[in-house]
Design a protein around this motif. Structure first.
Motif, PDB file in Angstrom:
ATOM      1  N   PHE A 319      -8.645  -5.946   0.715  1.00 24.94           N
ATOM      2  CA  PHE A 319      -8.278  -7.153  -0.016  1.00 24.94           C
ATOM      3  C   PHE A 319      -8.103  -8.302   0.979  1.00 24.94           C
ATOM      4  O   PHE A 319      -7.936  -8.068   2.182  1.00 24.94           O
ATOM      5  CB  PHE A 319      -6.995  -6.911  -0.815  1.00 24.94           C
ATOM      6  N   PRO A 320      -8.176  -9.549   0.536  1.00 25.84           N
ATOM      7  CA  PRO A 320      -8.114 -10.681   1.467  1.00 25.84           C
ATOM      8  C   PRO A 320      -6.854 -10.650   2.330  1.00 25.84           C
ATOM      9  O   PRO A 320      -5.771 -10.274   1.872  1.00 25.84           O
ATOM     10  CB  PRO A 320      -8.105 -11.907   0.532  1.00 25.84           C
ATOM     11  N   LYS A 321      -7.016 -11.065   3.601  1.00 28.28           N
ATOM     12  CA  LYS A 321      -5.867 -11.108   4.502  1.00 28.28           C
ATOM     13  C   LYS A 321      -4.809 -12.069   3.993  1.00 28.28           C
ATOM     14  O   LYS A 321      -3.608 -11.899   4.242  1.00 28.28           O
ATOM     15  CB  LYS A 321      -6.324 -11.535   5.898  1.00 28.28           C
ATOM     16  N   GLN A 322      -5.247 -13.081   3.287  1.00 28.68           N
ATOM     17  CA  GLN A 322      -4.302 -14.055   2.741  1.00 28.68           C
ATOM     18  C   GLN A 322      -3.560 -13.512   1.528  1.00 28.68           C
ATOM     19  O   GLN A 322      -2.633 -14.146   1.034  1.00 28.68           O
ATOM     20  CB  GLN A 322      -5.045 -15.340   2.345  1.00 28.68           C
ATOM     21  N   GLY A 323      -3.993 -12.341   1.056  1.00 26.76           N
ATOM     22  CA  GLY A 323      -3.375 -11.752  -0.112  1.00 26.76           C
ATOM     23  C   GLY A 323      -4.106 -12.120  -1.380  1.00 26.76           C
ATOM     24  O   GLY A 323      -4.874 -13.083  -1.430  1.00 26.76           O
ATOM     25  N   ASP A 324      -3.907 -11.329  -2.423  1.00 30.74           N
ATOM     26  CA  ASP A 324      -4.448 -11.667  -3.731  1.00 30.74           C
ATOM     27  C   ASP A 324      -3.268 -11.840  -4.691  1.00 30.74           C
ATOM     28  O   ASP A 324      -2.152 -12.093  -4.253  1.00 30.74           O
ATOM     29  CB  ASP A 324      -5.460 -10.615  -4.206  1.00 30.74           C
ATOM     30  N   LEU A 325      -3.480 -11.671  -5.959  1.00 30.32           N
ATOM     31  CA  LEU A 325      -2.418 -11.918  -6.931  1.00 30.32           C
ATOM     32  C   LEU A 325      -1.409 -10.784  -7.026  1.00 30.32           C
ATOM     33  O   LEU A 325      -0.412 -10.901  -7.743  1.00 30.32           O
ATOM     34  CB  LEU A 325      -3.036 -12.180  -8.308  1.00 30.32           C
ATOM     35  N   ALA A 326      -1.663  -9.653  -6.330  1.00 29.49           N
ATOM     36  CA  ALA A 326      -0.716  -8.537  -6.371  1.00 29.49           C
ATOM     37  C   ALA A 326       0.602  -8.945  -5.724  1.00 29.49           C
ATOM     38  O   ALA A 326       0.621  -9.590  -4.675  1.00 29.49           O
ATOM     39  CB  ALA A 326      -1.291  -7.327  -5.659  1.00 29.49           C
ATOM     40  N   ILE A 327       1.708  -8.540  -6.344  1.00 28.13           N
ATOM     41  CA  ILE A 327       3.025  -8.851  -5.775  1.00 28.13           C
ATOM     42  C   ILE A 327       3.518  -7.713  -4.890  1.00 28.13           C
ATOM     43  O   ILE A 327       4.470  -7.892  -4.135  1.00 28.13           O
ATOM     44  CB  ILE A 327       4.057  -9.130  -6.885  1.00 28.13           C
ATOM     45  N   ASP A 328       2.888  -6.553  -4.971  1.00 26.47           N
ATOM     46  CA  ASP A 328       3.307  -5.422  -4.150  1.00 26.47           C
ATOM     47  C   ASP A 328       2.181  -4.390  -4.144  1.00 26.47           C
ATOM     48  O   ASP A 328       1.350  -4.346  -5.061  1.00 26.47           O
ATOM     49  CB  ASP A 328       4.594  -4.793  -4.706  1.00 26.47           C
ATOM     50  N   ASN A 329       2.143  -3.570  -3.078  1.00 26.44           N
ATOM     51  CA  ASN A 329       1.197  -2.451  -3.059  1.00 26.44           C
ATOM     52  C   ASN A 329       1.746  -1.347  -2.173  1.00 26.44           C
ATOM     53  O   ASN A 329       2.596  -1.576  -1.305  1.00 26.44           O
ATOM     54  CB  ASN A 329      -0.187  -2.898  -2.575  1.00 26.44           C
ATOM     55  N   GLU A 330       1.264  -0.151  -2.393  1.00 22.80           N
ATOM     56  CA  GLU A 330       1.706   1.020  -1.635  1.00 22.80           C
ATOM     57  C   GLU A 330       0.519   1.954  -1.462  1.00 22.80           C
ATOM     58  O   GLU A 330      -0.281   2.145  -2.391  1.00 22.80           O
ATOM     59  CB  GLU A 330       2.839   1.751  -2.370  1.00 22.80           C
ATOM     60  N   ILE A 331       0.367   2.542  -0.249  1.00 22.23           N
ATOM     61  CA  ILE A 331      -0.689   3.505   0.020  1.00 22.23           C
ATOM     62  C   ILE A 331      -0.146   4.907  -0.247  1.00 22.23           C
ATOM     63  O   ILE A 331       0.867   5.305   0.341  1.00 22.23           O
ATOM     64  CB  ILE A 331      -1.198   3.402   1.473  1.00 22.23           C
ATOM     65  N   ILE A 332      -0.827   5.638  -1.106  1.00 24.77           N
ATOM     66  CA  ILE A 332      -0.412   6.992  -1.475  1.00 24.77           C
ATOM     67  C   ILE A 332      -1.534   7.961  -1.107  1.00 24.77           C
ATOM     68  O   ILE A 332      -2.698   7.753  -1.458  1.00 24.77           O
ATOM     69  CB  ILE A 332      -0.129   7.098  -2.988  1.00 24.77           C
ATOM     70  N   THR A 333      -1.215   9.043  -0.377  1.00 27.74           N
ATOM     71  CA  THR A 333      -2.203  10.041   0.009  1.00 27.74           C
ATOM     72  C   THR A 333      -1.959  11.341  -0.732  1.00 27.74           C
ATOM     73  O   THR A 333      -0.847  11.884  -0.706  1.00 27.74           O
ATOM     74  CB  THR A 333      -2.165  10.296   1.529  1.00 27.74           C
ATOM     75  N   ASP A 334      -2.989  11.831  -1.388  1.00 33.12           N
ATOM     76  CA  ASP A 334      -2.923  13.099  -2.102  1.00 33.12           C
ATOM     77  C   ASP A 334      -2.896  14.227  -1.074  1.00 33.12           C
ATOM     78  O   ASP A 334      -3.847  14.388  -0.298  1.00 33.12           O
ATOM     79  CB  ASP A 334      -4.154  13.217  -3.003  1.00 33.12           C
ATOM     80  N   PRO A 335      -1.838  15.032  -1.015  1.00 33.02           N
ATOM     81  CA  PRO A 335      -1.734  16.067   0.014  1.00 33.02           C
ATOM     82  C   PRO A 335      -2.767  17.183  -0.133  1.00 33.02           C
ATOM     83  O   PRO A 335      -3.061  17.876   0.832  1.00 33.02           O
ATOM     84  CB  PRO A 335      -0.315  16.609  -0.166  1.00 33.02           C
TER      85      PRO A 335
END
Length: 375
Positions: A319-335
């Motif tokens: 996603f753009p370095k300047q950010g998009d319209l998302a107010i938050d994000n989290e990376i989740i890895t399936d074990p």
């Protein structure tokens, strides 16, 4: 809104625990290419493929030996699947369900379904690519493998051994019908004969004949072409991959299983102008002119392969370095699969949208290192 994902993370991991127990058998067995991180969406990563070699008789001489040039082929991997699954809630909807079953418990189920649909699509892609990119096949269409013996895995191992596939990192991914048949074999449910109580007490499949055996809900049942009464138009030598036919009628499709002599081969390109091709390493026993070609019936394609038969490239969407319209994000890895997802939250007018993203591409690189058990 800043704490949206912080509060949600326990529900995300609870959802992943559900998804990771679904039948995903092929993804854990294939190669994962870390170089995919350098690719943008729809860009191509080229994987080199070295040609076979030959021996020559050495004769001492005073002359400088000539160079031996080779043409290095390549296969391309494209990160073409940029997908997401989404759901949304309004404030009124949250308030309404909090008077009953509870907002978070319903949202956990929605998260589980979002992960599930992405992983299942990825698993389906891998299973289909392995089945279409396999070398040969064993078994009878419409007959469940392992109905009475362990011969199916022994014979499919022989195919991989004869093709020169690496003995390590092998997987056998089967559907639930074959899994049920395998579990009911007496020698696997008697701990004194199997050497372990795993199948008897835990219902898990064994490592057997050099394969890590897993089940998948995405094993392909391929609809066969309608080809009938075709004969070879000219003899085929060992290693031939181009097959010319005469007489006969109907279609021979890419992914079909054709029997020539005593062996079953996977069709690489469909019949056109009386010619179709089969996957490497090609014909294993020379076939005479006018030998019959039989298109095997519609069947399940259980797959045996070494890890290098297919490469899977995955990464998070950028996603753009300047950010998009998302107010938050989290990376989740399936074990279980090792696949990472990007969970993002987008606010709207009186509502919130949740999106779970993944990006992937795949390529069957070595047909000789994959084979099919028909079911």
């Amino acid at each position: 809104m800043a704490n949206t994902l912080t509060n949600l993370i326990p529900d995300v991991y609870a959802a992943l625990d559900v998804v990771s127990r679904e039948l995903v058998g092929a993804i854990p067995g294939v190669s994962r290419d870390a170089k995919a991180d350098r690719l943008a969406t729809n860009q191509t990563l080229r994987v080199g493929q070295t040609p076979t070699n030959t021996t020559s008789t050495f004769t001492p001489a005073m002359a400088v030996p000539a160079a031996v040039d080779q043409t290095i082929a390549n296969a391309s991997l494209t990160l073409s699947k940029n997908k997401y699954a989404a759901f949304s809630w309004t404030g009124e909807e949250e308030y309404a369900v909090d008077q009953g079953p509870g907002y978070l418990s319903l949202q956990q189920g929605q998260i589980a379904q979002a992960f599930r649909v992405i992983v299942n699509e990825m698993e389906n892609d891998v299973c289909d690519a392995l089945a279409q990119g396999a070398s040969r096949a064993y078994g009878t269409a419409g007959t469940t493998p392992f109905a009475t013996t362990l011969a199916d895995s022994a014979q499919i191992r022989k195919i991989l051994d004869d093709n020169g596939a690496p003995p390590s990192g092998r997987s056998l991914v089967i559907d639930t019908s074959a899994g049920a048949a395998l579990r009911t074999l007496g020698q696997l449910t008697k701990a004194n004969e199997a050497g372990t109580s795993m199948t008897l007490r835990d219902g898990e499949l064994l490592n057997m004949h050099g394969f890590s055996i897993r089940e998948s809900a995405q094993i392909n049942t391929a609809t066969a072409g309608t080809g009938a009464s075709y004969l070879l138009n000219g003899a085929l030598a060992v290693g031939a991959t181009s097959v010319t036919v005469d007489t006969g009628s109907g279609t021979i499709l890419a992914g079909d299983i054709v029997t020539i002599g005593a062996h079953k081969y996977v069709v690489a390109t469909a019949l056109a102008s009386n010619v179709f091709t089969i996957n490497a390493p090609g014909i294993v026993v020379a076939a005479a002119d006018n030998a019959a070609i039989t298109v095997n019936a519609t069947s399940a394609r259980n797959i045996a392969f070494s890890s290098d038969a297919l490469v899977l490239g995955t990464r998070l969407p950028i996603f753009p370095k300047q950010g998009d319209l998302a107010i938050d994000n989290e990376i989740i890895t399936d074990p279980r699969t090792g696949i990472s997802f990007d969970l993002r939250v987008y606010p709207g007018d009186g509502m919130v949208l949740y999106r779970i993203h993944a990006l992937w591409g795949f390529k069957a690189l070595k047909p000789a290192h994959a084979a099919i058990i028909l079911g």
